[in-house]
Design a protein around this motif. Structure first.
Motif, mmCIF file in Angstrom:
data_model
loop_
_atom_site.group_PDB
_atom_site.id
_atom_site.type_symbol
_atom_site.label_atom_id
_atom_site.label_comp_id
_atom_site.label_asym_id
_atom_site.label_seq_id
_atom_site.Cartn_x
_atom_site.Cartn_y
_atom_site.Cartn_z
ATOM 1 N N TRP A 173 0.833 -1.202 0.000
ATOM 2 C CA TRP A 173 0.000 0.000 0.000
ATOM 3 C C TRP A 173 0.871 1.258 0.000
ATOM 4 C CZ3 TRP A 173 -4.665 1.160 -1.334
ATOM 5 C CH2 TRP A 173 -5.298 2.303 -0.854
ATOM 6 N N GLU A 174 1.907 1.251 0.812
ATOM 7 C CA GLU A 174 2.820 2.393 0.862
ATOM 8 C C GLU A 174 3.506 2.604 -0.485
ATOM 9 O OE1 GLU A 174 7.152 3.444 2.762
ATOM 10 O OE2 GLU A 174 5.859 2.095 3.901
ATOM 11 N N LYS A 175 3.984 1.534 -1.093
ATOM 12 C CA LYS A 175 4.737 1.635 -2.353
ATOM 13 C C LYS A 175 3.859 2.071 -3.516
ATOM 14 C CE LYS A 175 8.697 0.360 -0.714
ATOM 15 N NZ LYS A 175 9.749 1.332 -0.537
ATOM 16 N N ILE A 176 2.610 1.629 -3.582
ATOM 17 C CA ILE A 176 1.744 1.994 -4.709
ATOM 18 C C ILE A 176 1.404 3.486 -4.649
ATOM 19 C CG2 ILE A 176 -0.572 1.548 -3.768
ATOM 20 C CD1 ILE A 176 0.645 0.401 -7.208
ATOM 21 N N PHE A 206 8.855 1.203 -12.407
ATOM 22 C CA PHE A 206 8.126 -0.028 -12.733
ATOM 23 C C PHE A 206 6.992 0.149 -13.733
ATOM 24 C CE2 PHE A 206 6.376 1.622 -8.727
ATOM 25 C CZ PHE A 206 5.009 1.671 -8.992
ATOM 26 N N VAL A 207 6.689 1.364 -14.169
ATOM 27 C CA VAL A 207 5.642 1.572 -15.170
ATOM 28 C C VAL A 207 6.315 1.936 -16.490
ATOM 29 C CG1 VAL A 207 3.585 2.869 -15.836
ATOM 30 C CG2 VAL A 207 3.980 2.315 -13.426
ATOM 31 N N GLN A 208 6.196 1.039 -17.450
ATOM 32 C CA GLN A 208 6.836 1.240 -18.744
ATOM 33 C C GLN A 208 6.313 2.509 -19.412
ATOM 34 O OE1 GLN A 208 6.790 -2.184 -21.312
ATOM 35 N NE2 GLN A 208 7.255 -0.959 -23.099
ATOM 36 N N GLY A 209 7.227 3.302 -19.938
ATOM 37 C CA GLY A 209 6.858 4.508 -20.653
ATOM 38 C C GLY A 209 6.745 5.746 -19.796
ATOM 39 N N VAL A 210 6.807 5.607 -18.473
ATOM 40 C CA VAL A 210 6.756 6.780 -17.600
ATOM 41 C C VAL A 210 8.190 7.252 -17.377
ATOM 42 C CG1 VAL A 210 6.145 7.676 -15.320
ATOM 43 C CG2 VAL A 210 4.599 6.119 -16.501
ATOM 44 N N ALA A 258 -1.688 13.766 -9.568
ATOM 45 C CA ALA A 258 -0.391 13.222 -9.955
ATOM 46 C C ALA A 258 -0.063 13.735 -11.345
ATOM 47 C CB ALA A 258 -0.427 11.697 -9.950
ATOM 48 N N HIS A 259 1.208 14.028 -11.575
ATOM 49 C CA HIS A 259 1.683 14.491 -12.876
ATOM 50 C C HIS A 259 2.663 13.445 -13.393
ATOM 51 C CE1 HIS A 259 3.103 17.312 -15.949
ATOM 52 N NE2 HIS A 259 4.291 16.781 -15.701
ATOM 53 N N LEU A 260 2.408 12.932 -14.591
ATOM 54 C CA LEU A 260 3.275 11.929 -15.205
ATOM 55 C C LEU A 260 3.785 12.445 -16.541
ATOM 56 C CD1 LEU A 260 0.950 8.844 -14.692
ATOM 57 C CD2 LEU A 260 2.841 9.528 -13.234
ATOM 58 N N GLU A 318 6.266 9.147 -7.280
ATOM 59 C CA GLU A 318 7.575 9.521 -7.807
ATOM 60 C C GLU A 318 8.419 8.313 -8.217
ATOM 61 O OE1 GLU A 318 7.851 9.165 -3.347
ATOM 62 O OE2 GLU A 318 6.472 10.171 -4.719
ATOM 63 N N ASN A 319 8.068 7.122 -7.733
ATOM 64 C CA ASN A 319 8.803 5.909 -8.100
ATOM 65 C C ASN A 319 8.187 5.153 -9.277
ATOM 66 O OD1 ASN A 319 10.877 6.159 -6.182
ATOM 67 N ND2 ASN A 319 9.553 5.358 -4.593
#
Length: 141
Positions: A18-21, A30-34, A45-47, A25-26
């Protein structure tokens, strides 16, 4: 609109997942293309994402709903809605389910990619890969 639901079981307690999701900023880890991500005031949130060989800014409203559910909604085009739901399997294992609602043609227009059914398959592979990368990211820590 199309709906995609996928899940992955991870070997960490629910509080850790829950903390990591929530650490936007991280997401580039782990999210391809970000390429970049940050939280902003007002639950946004700004991506910075790769799109058609360049970069594109995507803004999303993020909120917690109920017990261990994080929802998000893009602000502006393309219209994307999704959620992450976390459920404990046992004390040291968690199931995370991703749900995404989108229009394949709108996603193609905004980010590129194949047409029709191939676009839907590409999005499913991408989300499945992101969940697996999240699993690896969280379990390493």
């Amino acid at each position: 609109m199309s709906t995609l639901e996928l899940h992955v079981d991870i070997d960490v307690p629910i509080d850790t997942a829950w903390e990591k999701i929530h650490q936007v900023e991280n997401y580039p880890r782990f999210v391809q293309g970000v390429r970049g991500a940050r939280t902003e005031a007002g639950g946004r949130a700004h991506l910075e994402v790769e799109a058609k060989g360049g970069a594109r800014a995507v803004e999303a409203e993020v909120s917690d709903r109920g017990e261990r559910v994080m929802e998000w909604l893009s602000v502006g085009a393309p219209e994307l809605t999704g959620s992450f739901s976390l459920e404990p399997i046992d004390q040291n294992h968690t199931r995370i389910q991703a749900r995404l609602e989108y229009d394949p043609d709108t996603v193609r227009d905004a980010f590129g990619g194949p047409r029709g059914f191939a676009q839907t398959n590409a999005i499913e592979r991408l989300v499945r890969g992101d969940l697996e990368h999240f699993k690896e990211y969280v379990e390493r820590r």
